[in-house]
Design a protein around this motif. Structure first.
Motif, PDB file in Angstrom:
ATOM      1  N   ILE A  43       0.805  -1.404  -0.052  1.00 16.81           N
ATOM      2  CA  ILE A  43      -0.017  -0.100   0.044  1.00 16.81           C
ATOM      3  C   ILE A  43       0.883   1.205   0.072  1.00 16.81           C
ATOM      4  CG2 ILE A  43      -1.777   1.437   1.433  1.00 16.81           C
ATOM      5  CD1 ILE A  43      -2.850  -1.311  -0.010  1.00 16.81           C
ATOM      6  N   LEU A  44       2.034   1.174   0.802  1.00 18.77           N
ATOM      7  CA  LEU A  44       2.857   2.316   0.836  1.00 18.77           C
ATOM      8  C   LEU A  44       3.551   2.708  -0.663  1.00 18.77           C
ATOM      9  CD1 LEU A  44       4.547   1.626   4.006  1.00 18.77           C
ATOM     10  CD2 LEU A  44       2.919   3.492   3.649  1.00 18.77           C
ATOM     11  N   LYS A  45       3.657   1.714  -1.450  1.00 24.87           N
ATOM     12  CA  LYS A  45       4.354   1.911  -2.636  1.00 24.87           C
ATOM     13  C   LYS A  45       3.396   2.115  -3.591  1.00 24.87           C
ATOM     14  CE  LYS A  45       7.925  -1.672  -1.516  1.00 24.87           C
ATOM     15  NZ  LYS A  45       8.425  -2.999  -1.870  1.00 24.87           N
ATOM     16  N   SER A  46       1.946   1.873  -3.496  1.00 28.37           N
ATOM     17  CA  SER A  46       1.130   2.218  -4.525  1.00 28.37           C
ATOM     18  C   SER A  46       0.775   3.801  -4.452  1.00 28.37           C
ATOM     19  CB  SER A  46      -0.297   1.807  -4.329  1.00 28.37           C
ATOM     20  OG  SER A  46      -0.684   1.971  -3.081  1.00 28.37           O
ATOM     21  N   PRO A  47       0.472   4.447  -5.873  1.00 31.33           N
ATOM     22  CA  PRO A  47      -0.002   5.753  -5.932  1.00 31.33           C
ATOM     23  C   PRO A  47      -1.073   6.205  -4.804  1.00 31.33           C
ATOM     24  CG  PRO A  47      -0.520   4.673  -7.782  1.00 31.33           C
ATOM     25  CD  PRO A  47       0.181   3.814  -6.964  1.00 31.33           C
ATOM     26  N   PRO A  48      -1.065   7.439  -4.706  1.00 29.57           N
ATOM     27  CA  PRO A  48      -2.400   7.937  -3.738  1.00 29.57           C
ATOM     28  C   PRO A  48      -3.772   7.810  -4.863  1.00 29.57           C
ATOM     29  CG  PRO A  48      -0.961   9.712  -4.436  1.00 29.57           C
ATOM     30  CD  PRO A  48      -0.086   8.346  -4.741  1.00 29.57           C
ATOM     31  N   PRO A  49      -4.774   7.726  -4.212  1.00 29.71           N
ATOM     32  CA  PRO A  49      -6.143   7.451  -4.907  1.00 29.71           C
ATOM     33  C   PRO A  49      -6.428   8.699  -5.947  1.00 29.71           C
ATOM     34  CG  PRO A  49      -6.326   7.102  -2.693  1.00 29.71           C
ATOM     35  CD  PRO A  49      -5.186   7.522  -2.665  1.00 29.71           C
TER      36      PRO A  49
END
Length: 65
Positions: A43-49
């Motif tokens: 989750i920390l590596k994914s882009p913000p919504p």
């Protein structure tokens, strides 16, 4: 449960799903529920919504895949 001046108040709850544990905290006045748990590395590596396009494909399944 009734709080001060007739405001509705809800106690926090614990939600367990497999090995995961989440704390649910409720804000009744704005009708919100906050789910808190351990942050996962993916989750920390994914882009913000806000950076995900609204036209991103979404898949729905009749049964759990």
């Amino acid at each position: 449960m009734k709080g001060v001046m007739g405001q509705v108040r809800a106690d926090p709850m614990i939600l367990k799903s497999g090995d995961e544990t989440y704390t649910l905290k409720f804000e009744c006045r704005p009708c919100e529920m906050h789910v808190m748990g351990k942050m996962k590395k993916h989750i920390l590596k994914s882009p913000p919504p806000s950076e995900i396009p609204a036209s991103a494909p979404m898949t729905f399944f009749k049964q759990r895949p």
